[in-house]
Design an enzyme around this catalytic site. Structure first.
Site: not given
Ligand code: 5RP
Length: 233
Positions: A85, A107
Site C-alpha cells: 500500500d 485499505e
C-alpha cells in the site's frame, strides 16, 4: 522535487516491493499512484505466475483486471498473505496518514487483516511528525457529516472540511457510497496517533479514519530517484 523525480522515486519503491511477492500468494493491494506502478511492474515481472489479489478500491480493481490478474472480493478469501500500500505521511515510528485517494476504509481492512503489510512511498512522504502537512481523512456516513464535523470542531478544536469532488458537483462519494471529511488537527489538542485513531472511530457516524498507527507495517520502502531505503518496523 519535480513531478518526474517523484514518479521515478515511486517507481523505485514499487519495484523493490516485488521481492516480497511469491507464487501462490493472496496479495492485498491498496490504492493510489504508487500502487498503480506496483501493479504495472508486477504484470511485467510476474506474467503467468499464480497470484490472487484483493483490492482496496475500484481504481486498483480496474488496474488489476486490465493487467489480466485474478481478483477476488475480500469476503472470498480466508487470509491475505501480504498487503502492499501507499501512504500520504510516514513518521519515524511508522505511523501513517492515508486516505488521500479516499480509499482508507478498505485499505485499513486489507492492511490490518493481512499477515503483514508493506508501505511503498517516495521520500516526500516522510515527516518528523504527523498532521502538520495533511489533514486526517475520515469516511463518514453521509447523513452524519454535519454532526461529525461539529463534534470534531468542538471537542478537538480543529477544522473539518467536506471533501469536494473535481469534475462532479458536490462532495466526493467514496467507493462505499460515503462522504469524506478532512480534519485539520489543532496542534494544541493533539493526542498520540494510536489514541487519536481509536478516538476518531468512536464518534457515531465515522466509519473509519486515515490514521494507521495501531498496526504498523513490517517494512516501509522509501523511494529516491536513484535508490531505495527499506525501513524495518
Ligand atoms: C489512498 C491512499 C494512498 O495510498 C495515498 O494517498 C498515497 O497515494 P500516492 O501513491 O498516489 O501518493 O491512502 O486512499
Amino acid at each position: 522535487m519535480s513531478e518526474d523525480v517523484i514518479l521515478k522515486s515511486k517507481e523505485n519503491a514499487a519495484r523493490r516491493a516485488l521481492e516480497f511477492v511469491k507464487e501462490g500468494m493472496i496479495i492485498g493491494v491498496g490504492s493510489g499512484s504508487t500502487v498503480r506502478l506496483f501493479i504495472e511492474l508486477l504484470s511485467k515481472e510476474f506474467d503467468g505466475v499464480d497470484l490472487t489479489f484483493v483490492a482496496a478500491s475500484y481504481d486498483s480493481e480496474l488496474n488489476l483486471i486490465k493487467q489480466g490478474f485474478r481478483l477476488l472480493p475480500l469476503y472470498e478469501v480466508e487470509k491475505i498473505d501480504i498487503a502492499i500500500d501507499g501512504a500520504d505521511e510516514v513518521d519515524p515510528k511508522g505511523n501513517l496518514i492515508k486516505g488521500g485517494g479516499a480509499a482508507l476504509t478498505r485499505e485499513k481492512i486489507i492492511d490490518y487483516f493481512a499477515e503483514k503489510y508493506c508501505i511503498i512511498v517516495d521520500s516526500t512522504k516522510l515527516v518528523s511528525r504527523l498532521f502538520q502537512k495533511h489533514p486526517i481523512p475520515l469516511e463518514v456516513l453521509p447523513e452524519s457529516w454535519t454532526f461529525v464535523k461539529n463534534f470534531l470542531e468542538t471537542n478537538l478544536r480543529g477544522d473539518a472540511k467536506l471533501r469536494e469532488a473535481v469534475r462532479k458537483n458536490g462532495p466526493v462519494i467514496t467507493d462505499n457510497g460515503n462522504f469524506i471529511l478532512d480534519f485539520h488537527v489543532n496542534p494544541n489538542v493533539e493526542k498520540p496517533p494510536e489514541l487519536l485513531e481509536e478516538y476518531l472511530n468512536s464518534i457515531p457516524g465515522v466509519i473509519e479514519n486515515g490514521i494507521f498507527a495501531r498496526r504498523k507495517p513490517f517494512k516501509i520502502i522509501v523511494g529516491y530517484p536513484n535508490r531505495v531505503e527499506v525501513l524495518d518496523m
